[in-house]
Write an enzyme that holds these catalytic residues in place. Structure first.
Site, PDB file in Angstrom:
ATOM      1  N   ALA A 187       1.348 -42.665  36.412  1.00 33.16           N
ATOM      2  CA  ALA A 187       1.197 -43.062  37.731  1.00 33.16           C
ATOM      3  C   ALA A 187       2.231 -44.177  38.044  1.00 33.16           C
ATOM      4  O   ALA A 187       1.872 -45.265  38.729  1.00 33.16           O
ATOM      5  CB  ALA A 187      -0.489 -43.564  37.839  1.00 33.16           C
ATOM      6  N   TYR A 203      14.478 -35.218  29.855  1.00 33.40           N
ATOM      7  CA  TYR A 203      14.929 -34.168  29.147  1.00 33.40           C
ATOM      8  C   TYR A 203      15.871 -34.857  27.713  1.00 33.40           C
ATOM      9  O   TYR A 203      16.191 -36.129  27.944  1.00 33.40           O
ATOM     10  CB  TYR A 203      16.017 -33.311  29.770  1.00 33.40           C
ATOM     11  CG  TYR A 203      17.145 -34.000  30.409  1.00 33.40           C
ATOM     12  CD1 TYR A 203      17.103 -34.503  31.692  1.00 33.40           C
ATOM     13  CD2 TYR A 203      18.353 -34.375  29.668  1.00 33.40           C
ATOM     14  CE1 TYR A 203      18.162 -35.323  32.188  1.00 33.40           C
ATOM     15  CE2 TYR A 203      19.229 -34.923  30.176  1.00 33.40           C
ATOM     16  CZ  TYR A 203      19.235 -35.536  31.516  1.00 33.40           C
ATOM     17  OH  TYR A 203      20.440 -36.314  31.955  1.00 33.40           O
ATOM     18  N   LEU A 244      24.979 -37.787  34.964  1.00 31.95           N
ATOM     19  CA  LEU A 244      25.618 -36.533  34.772  1.00 31.95           C
ATOM     20  C   LEU A 244      25.870 -36.130  36.383  1.00 31.95           C
ATOM     21  O   LEU A 244      26.490 -35.100  36.624  1.00 31.95           O
ATOM     22  CB  LEU A 244      24.666 -35.375  34.212  1.00 31.95           C
ATOM     23  CG  LEU A 244      24.572 -35.520  32.808  1.00 31.95           C
ATOM     24  CD1 LEU A 244      23.381 -34.656  32.171  1.00 31.95           C
ATOM     25  CD2 LEU A 244      25.802 -35.262  32.107  1.00 31.95           C
ATOM     26  N   GLY A 276      12.937 -31.818  31.894  1.00 33.56           N
ATOM     27  CA  GLY A 276      13.428 -32.307  33.524  1.00 33.56           C
ATOM     28  C   GLY A 276      14.897 -31.929  33.875  1.00 33.56           C
ATOM     29  O   GLY A 276      15.499 -32.429  34.907  1.00 33.56           O
ATOM     30  N   ASN A 295      -3.901 -41.216  33.989  1.00 33.60           N
ATOM     31  CA  ASN A 295      -3.022 -42.531  33.579  1.00 33.60           C
ATOM     32  C   ASN A 295      -3.724 -43.336  32.814  1.00 33.60           C
ATOM     33  O   ASN A 295      -4.796 -43.343  32.722  1.00 33.60           O
ATOM     34  CB  ASN A 295      -2.611 -43.148  34.853  1.00 33.60           C
ATOM     35  CG  ASN A 295      -1.476 -44.136  34.432  1.00 33.60           C
ATOM     36  OD1 ASN A 295      -0.363 -43.618  33.919  1.00 33.60           O
ATOM     37  ND2 ASN A 295      -1.572 -45.341  35.145  1.00 33.60           N
ATOM     38  N   LYS A 353      16.384 -48.119  43.265  1.00 35.75           N
ATOM     39  CA  LYS A 353      15.811 -47.099  44.174  1.00 35.75           C
ATOM     40  C   LYS A 353      14.754 -48.126  45.251  1.00 35.75           C
ATOM     41  O   LYS A 353      14.566 -47.596  46.447  1.00 35.75           O
ATOM     42  CB  LYS A 353      14.830 -46.301  43.458  1.00 35.75           C
ATOM     43  CG  LYS A 353      15.534 -45.227  42.535  1.00 35.75           C
ATOM     44  CD  LYS A 353      14.884 -44.018  42.045  1.00 35.75           C
ATOM     45  CE  LYS A 353      15.711 -42.995  41.218  1.00 35.75           C
ATOM     46  NZ  LYS A 353      14.786 -41.878  40.752  1.00 35.75           N
TER      47      LYS A 353
HETATM   48  P1  ATR Z   1       8.437 -44.597  36.648  1.00 34.56           P
HETATM   49  O1  ATR Z   1       8.740 -45.519  37.650  1.00 34.56           O
HETATM   50  O2  ATR Z   1      10.029 -43.928  35.944  1.00 34.56           O
HETATM   51  O3  ATR Z   1       7.499 -43.525  36.882  1.00 34.56           O
HETATM   52  P2  ATR Z   1       6.926 -46.598  35.707  1.00 34.56           P
HETATM   53  O4  ATR Z   1       6.632 -46.999  36.952  1.00 34.56           O
HETATM   54  O5  ATR Z   1       7.152 -47.671  34.409  1.00 34.56           O
HETATM   55  O6  ATR Z   1       8.052 -45.828  35.599  1.00 34.56           O
HETATM   56  O7  ATR Z   1       5.737 -45.866  35.058  1.00 34.56           O
HETATM   57  C1  ATR Z   1       5.559 -45.327  34.077  1.00 34.56           C
HETATM   58  C2  ATR Z   1       4.060 -44.581  33.964  1.00 34.56           C
HETATM   59  O8  ATR Z   1       4.010 -43.987  32.715  1.00 34.56           O
HETATM   60  C3  ATR Z   1       2.744 -45.371  34.039  1.00 34.56           C
HETATM   61  O9  ATR Z   1       1.730 -44.743  34.545  1.00 34.56           O
HETATM   62  C4  ATR Z   1       2.527 -45.679  32.737  1.00 34.56           C
HETATM   63  O10 ATR Z   1       1.128 -45.981  32.350  1.00 34.56           O
HETATM   64  P3  ATR Z   1       0.664 -47.479  32.727  1.00 34.56           P
HETATM   65  O11 ATR Z   1       0.234 -47.369  34.240  1.00 34.56           O
HETATM   66  O12 ATR Z   1      -0.630 -47.576  31.890  1.00 34.56           O
HETATM   67  O13 ATR Z   1       1.565 -48.482  32.399  1.00 34.56           O
HETATM   68  C5  ATR Z   1       2.883 -44.581  31.988  1.00 34.56           C
HETATM   69  N1  ATR Z   1       3.431 -44.628  30.624  1.00 34.56           N
HETATM   70  C6  ATR Z   1       4.724 -45.200  30.266  1.00 34.56           C
HETATM   71  N2  ATR Z   1       4.801 -45.084  28.811  1.00 34.56           N
HETATM   72  C7  ATR Z   1       3.714 -44.656  28.499  1.00 34.56           C
HETATM   73  C8  ATR Z   1       3.141 -44.100  27.098  1.00 34.56           C
HETATM   74  N3  ATR Z   1       3.833 -44.409  25.979  1.00 34.56           N
HETATM   75  N4  ATR Z   1       1.865 -43.518  27.030  1.00 34.56           N
HETATM   76  C9  ATR Z   1       1.327 -43.532  28.104  1.00 34.56           C
HETATM   77  N5  ATR Z   1       1.519 -43.855  29.444  1.00 34.56           N
HETATM   78  C10 ATR Z   1       2.808 -44.192  29.504  1.00 34.56           C
END
Ligand code: ATR
Length: 275
Positions: free
Chosen positions: A128, A217, A15, A239, A151, A66
């Site tokens: 995290a 979102y 968008l 968001g 987390n 990124k």
């Molecule tokens: P981004 O860079 O967009 O934040 P990422 O680096 O993949 O994406 O991180 C996703 C975060 O969301 C991680 O902290 C992940 O937890 P883990 O560190 O245990 O992998 C958390 N996360 C993603 N999907 C989740 C879910 N379904 N339930 C709980 N935590 C989730």
């Protein structure tokens, strides 16, 4: 004409061109803003080619580039350094490329626009990953009194806390989040996009909660926000506002002009709801 672009892969859904053209109209700027899909290993080449054009002042960067953008640019922005992720590139007059991460400022500004009190707030940040890393410095700069990170993988939360703001971020396991008694609860995971909650939620967690925030979102309220509302959160925000505010911060970096985000959020909400 001032030229901008957003790089990603996939990028068709973005968008950003719509948002930036609305800003440009408000600010009496005539701009071009393209979507550019680069191959997975071809971001730097594509960004260099774009930025070498006359009139090209900067670009946005989204998944999966990124980190490439972070490595490509000169990065002095603390949020970008913390996240090791850059979502905004700006070409200076001497041709140098600076990198920023405006996501955290976008989150903070959206919360403030919607009446959230951040000074003195107790903030619980769930997740995290890169999204969480990028918002820590801006939340601390907004004067929150405690920032607690939780987390699924606890060790990862500890690493993020130690690497971004040593001594300033508490870490708790997901099973203990209700004890934080947060006034602001932020879900930085993308779990809602899969219709999942990031963890078990309870009414104790939302006892003092003024606002629950989901960084993603959807056309409908997310599962996290629906649950938060049922469990007592006074206000819920997704968001979309953060998306517009991070774009506004980028627009200001490039043009030194501040667009009025309110009307853009309203227009985008209509667009997204109709999808
Ligand atoms: P981004 O860079 O967009 O934040 P990422 O680096 O993949 O994406 O991180 C996703 C975060 O969301 C991680 O902290 C992940 O937890 P883990 O560190 O245990 O992998 C958390 N996360 C993603 N999907 C989740 C879910 N379904 N339930 C709980 N935590 C989730």
């Amino acid at each position: 004409m001032k030229k901008f672009a957003v790089f990603g892969n996939p990028i068709a859904q973005s968008l950003s061109p719509t948002i930036h053209q609305m800003f440009a109209k408000q600010c009496d700027e005539v701009i071009s803003y393209e979507k550019i899909s680069a191959p997975d290993d071809g971001f730097i080449e594509a960004a260099e080619a774009f930025l070498s054009q006359e009139g090209a002042l900067g670009c946005n960067v989204t998944m999966p580039f990124k980190l490439d953008a972070y490595n490509f640019a000169r990065v002095e922005d603390k949020a970008a350094q913390d996240a090791k992720a850059v979502n905004t590139l700006m070409k200076t007059t001497n041709g140098e490329v600076l990198g920023f991460n405006t996501d955290g400022v976008g989150l903070v500004n959206d919360l403030i626009n919607n009446g959230a009190k951040l000074a003195g707030a107790s903030v619980l940040l769930i997740g995290a990953g890169g999204a969480a890393r990028g918002v820590i410095a801006p939340l601390l700069a907004a004067g929150v009194s405690t920032l607690t990170l939780a987390n699924r993988t606890l060790e990862k939360a500890q690493i993020v806390a130690d690497e971004t703001a040593p001594g300033k971020v508490e870490v708790v396991s997901l099973s203990d989040i209700a004890m934080v008694k947060p006034t602001v609860v932020i879900n930085s995971t993308a779990a809602s996009l899969h219709g999942e909650l990031p963890c078990a939620l309870s009414s104790e967690l939302f006892e003092r909660c003024d606002v629950a925030y989901d960084m993603v979102y959807k056309a409908e309220p997310t599962v996290f926000l629906t649950e938060a509302s049922k469990l007592g959160a006074k206000n819920t925000l997704d968001g979309l506002g953060m998306l517009v505010e991070q774009a506004a911060a980028a627009f200001t970096i490039w043009t030194e002009k501040q667009p009025d985000t309110k009307e853009v959020v309203v227009a985008l909400r209509e667009l997204v709801s109709a999808q």
